[in-house]
Design a protein around this motif. Structure first.
Motif, PDB file in Angstrom:
ATOM      1  N   UNK A   1       0.764  -0.982   0.228  1.00 51.55           N
ATOM      2  CA  UNK A   1       0.173  -0.381   0.053  1.00 51.55           C
ATOM      3  C   UNK A   1       0.674   1.363  -0.320  1.00 51.55           C
ATOM      4  N   UNK A   2       2.521   0.994   0.343  1.00 50.49           N
ATOM      5  CA  UNK A   2       2.955   2.142   0.364  1.00 50.49           C
ATOM      6  C   UNK A   2       3.191   3.072  -1.165  1.00 50.49           C
ATOM      7  N   UNK A   3       3.556   4.109  -1.216  1.00 48.82           N
ATOM      8  CA  UNK A   3       3.886   4.720  -2.550  1.00 48.82           C
ATOM      9  C   UNK A   3       4.542   4.537  -3.063  1.00 48.82           C
ATOM     10  N   UNK A   4       6.438   4.258  -2.749  1.00 46.52           N
ATOM     11  CA  UNK A   4       7.434   3.363  -3.208  1.00 46.52           C
ATOM     12  C   UNK A   4       7.021   2.139  -3.780  1.00 46.52           C
ATOM     13  N   UNK A   5       5.752   1.301  -3.379  1.00 52.94           N
ATOM     14  CA  UNK A   5       5.881  -0.254  -4.314  1.00 52.94           C
ATOM     15  C   UNK A   5       5.417  -0.569  -5.786  1.00 52.94           C
ATOM     16  N   UNK A   6       5.867  -0.230  -6.140  1.00 47.34           N
ATOM     17  CA  UNK A   6       6.257  -0.729  -7.738  1.00 47.34           C
ATOM     18  C   UNK A   6       5.471  -1.343  -8.090  1.00 47.34           C
ATOM     19  N   UNK A   7       5.595  -2.617  -7.812  1.00 47.57           N
ATOM     20  CA  UNK A   7       5.229  -3.920  -8.042  1.00 47.57           C
ATOM     21  C   UNK A   7       5.410  -4.580  -9.424  1.00 47.57           C
ATOM     22  N   UNK A   8       5.313  -5.587 -10.117  1.00 43.17           N
ATOM     23  CA  UNK A   8       5.976  -6.431 -11.354  1.00 43.17           C
ATOM     24  C   UNK A   8       6.602  -5.766 -12.592  1.00 43.17           C
ATOM     25  N   UNK A   9       6.976  -5.176 -12.137  1.00 40.78           N
ATOM     26  CA  UNK A   9       7.627  -4.197 -14.004  1.00 40.78           C
ATOM     27  C   UNK A   9       8.633  -4.912 -14.649  1.00 40.78           C
ATOM     28  N   UNK A  10       7.648  -4.294 -16.220  1.00 41.10           N
ATOM     29  CA  UNK A  10       8.762  -5.140 -17.319  1.00 41.10           C
ATOM     30  C   UNK A  10       9.803  -5.351 -16.818  1.00 41.10           C
ATOM     31  N   UNK A  11      11.174  -6.013 -17.515  1.00 41.91           N
ATOM     32  CA  UNK A  11      12.603  -6.554 -17.621  1.00 41.91           C
ATOM     33  C   UNK A  11      12.821  -4.998 -18.057  1.00 41.91           C
ATOM     34  N   UNK A  12      12.398  -4.410 -19.116  1.00 44.45           N
ATOM     35  CA  UNK A  12      13.391  -3.502 -19.587  1.00 44.45           C
ATOM     36  C   UNK A  12      13.249  -2.664 -19.178  1.00 44.45           C
ATOM     37  N   UNK A  13      11.820  -2.218 -18.453  1.00 41.72           N
ATOM     38  CA  UNK A  13      12.117  -1.245 -17.840  1.00 41.72           C
ATOM     39  C   UNK A  13      11.792  -0.595 -16.115  1.00 41.72           C
ATOM     40  N   UNK A  14      12.162  -1.908 -15.736  1.00 41.37           N
ATOM     41  CA  UNK A  14      13.270  -2.744 -14.583  1.00 41.37           C
ATOM     42  C   UNK A  14      14.708  -1.764 -15.161  1.00 41.37           C
ATOM     43  N   UNK A  15      15.419  -2.517 -16.254  1.00 45.76           N
ATOM     44  CA  UNK A  15      16.341  -2.239 -16.641  1.00 45.76           C
ATOM     45  C   UNK A  15      16.929  -0.587 -16.817  1.00 45.76           C
ATOM     46  N   UNK A  16      15.816   0.437 -17.144  1.00 46.92           N
ATOM     47  CA  UNK A  16      15.843   1.877 -17.810  1.00 46.92           C
ATOM     48  C   UNK A  16      16.248   2.506 -16.243  1.00 46.92           C
ATOM     49  N   UNK A  17      15.377   2.296 -15.073  1.00 43.42           N
ATOM     50  CA  UNK A  17      14.790   2.614 -13.497  1.00 43.42           C
ATOM     51  C   UNK A  17      16.688   2.121 -12.779  1.00 43.42           C
ATOM     52  N   UNK A  18      16.740   1.161 -13.442  1.00 40.68           N
ATOM     53  CA  UNK A  18      18.249   0.979 -12.458  1.00 40.68           C
ATOM     54  C   UNK A  18      19.457   1.151 -13.016  1.00 40.68           C
ATOM     55  N   UNK A  19      19.254   1.538 -13.952  1.00 42.18           N
ATOM     56  CA  UNK A  19      20.451   2.183 -14.604  1.00 42.18           C
ATOM     57  C   UNK A  19      20.920   3.365 -14.731  1.00 42.18           C
ATOM     58  N   UNK A  20      19.516   4.735 -14.356  1.00 43.09           N
ATOM     59  CA  UNK A  20      19.633   5.375 -14.174  1.00 43.09           C
ATOM     60  C   UNK A  20      19.702   6.123 -12.875  1.00 43.09           C
ATOM     61  N   UNK A  21      19.851   5.294 -11.233  1.00 45.15           N
ATOM     62  CA  UNK A  21      19.258   5.603 -10.485  1.00 45.15           C
ATOM     63  C   UNK A  21      20.550   5.997  -9.445  1.00 45.15           C
ATOM     64  N   UNK A  22      20.643   6.677  -8.404  1.00 41.73           N
ATOM     65  CA  UNK A  22      22.051   6.619  -8.063  1.00 41.73           C
ATOM     66  C   UNK A  22      20.758   7.437  -6.395  1.00 41.73           C
TER      67      UNK A  22
END
Length: 175
Positions: A120-141
Motif C-alpha cells: 500500500x506504500x507509494x513506493x511499491x512498484x509492483x511487477x515491472x517489465x524487465x526492460x522498464x526495470x533496466x531503465x530505472x536501475x541504469x539511472x538510479x543513484x
C-alpha cells in the motif's frame, strides 16, 4: 516485538553482502510464501524522489533463498535499531518475523526478523517489465551509491551462495 534470546535476521538483498551488524553465525536459508522482487522504488539509498532507483523487497508468493544471521542476545536491540534506521528510511517495508529454514544438515527452522514490502506504500512498484526495470536501475543513484552496483553485488552474492535469480541475472548482464 523481539523476544528474549538470540535474534535471527533474514537478508535477501544487500543484507546478504553488507549486513552492517555483528553476528555469531550465518547460514543460507529459505523463506516460503514470499519471493525476492525489484518491486520498491528507492528514494533514498539507490535513487531520489525525482529519479527513483529500484531495490528489492519480499513480495507475496513463491519462495526466497537468502542468508540468515544469528545475532547474540546482547546485540539484538542494537541490531534492530540499526536495521530500522537502514531499512525504514521511508517506511516502505513492514518489519515482521517469519519462519525460515536454515540450509544446513539439520534443516533447523527458526523465527527471523525480515522486511517485506508494504504493497500500500507509494513506493511499491509492483511487477515491472524487465526492460522498464533496466531503465530505472541504469539511472538510479542515491545515498548508498549507484543502483547498478546494488544489482550486480546482489547477483554476485547469490552466485556465491550457489544459486541464480533469473531476472536479477538478466538485469546484471545488461547493465
Amino acid at each position: 516485538m523481539h523476544e528474549s534470546g538470540d535474534l535471527w535476521v533474514f537478508g535477501y538483498g544487500s543484507l546478504i553482502w553488507r549486513p552492517g551488524f555483528d553476528f555469531v553465525e550465518r547460514h543460507p536459508a529459505r523463506l516460503v510464501g514470499l519471493h525476492r522482487s525489484l518491486c520498491v522504488y528507492s528514494h533514498v539509498h539507490r535513487g531520489t524522489p525525482e529519479q527513483p532507483g529500484l531495490v528489492l523487497g519480499l513480495d507475496r508468493g513463491g519462495t526466497c533463498r537468502g542468508m540468515a544471521f544469528r545475532v547474540a542476545a546482547a546485540k539484538a536491540e542494537e541490531t534492530i535499531a540499526y536495521l530500522r534506521e537502514r531499512e525504514q528510511a521511508t517506511s516502505v517495508y513492514l518489519e515482521v518475523y517469519r519462519n525460515i529454514t536454515l540450509e544446513r544438515p539439520d534443516r533447523a527452522r527458526v523465527r527471523a526478523l525480515t522486511y517485506i514490502v508494504d504493497r500500500g506504500h507509494v513506493q511499491y512498484a509492483g511487477r515491472l517489465p524487465l526492460d522498464r526495470q533496466l531503465h530505472i536501475v541504469r539511472h538510479g543513484h542515491g545515498r548508498s551509491g549507484a543502483n547498478p552496483d546494488y544489482v550486480i553485488n546482489t547477483v554476485r552474492a547469490i552466485e556465491e551462495m550457489g544459486f541464480r535469480d533469473r531476472d536479477l541475472h538478466w538485469l546484471a548482464g545488461n547493465l
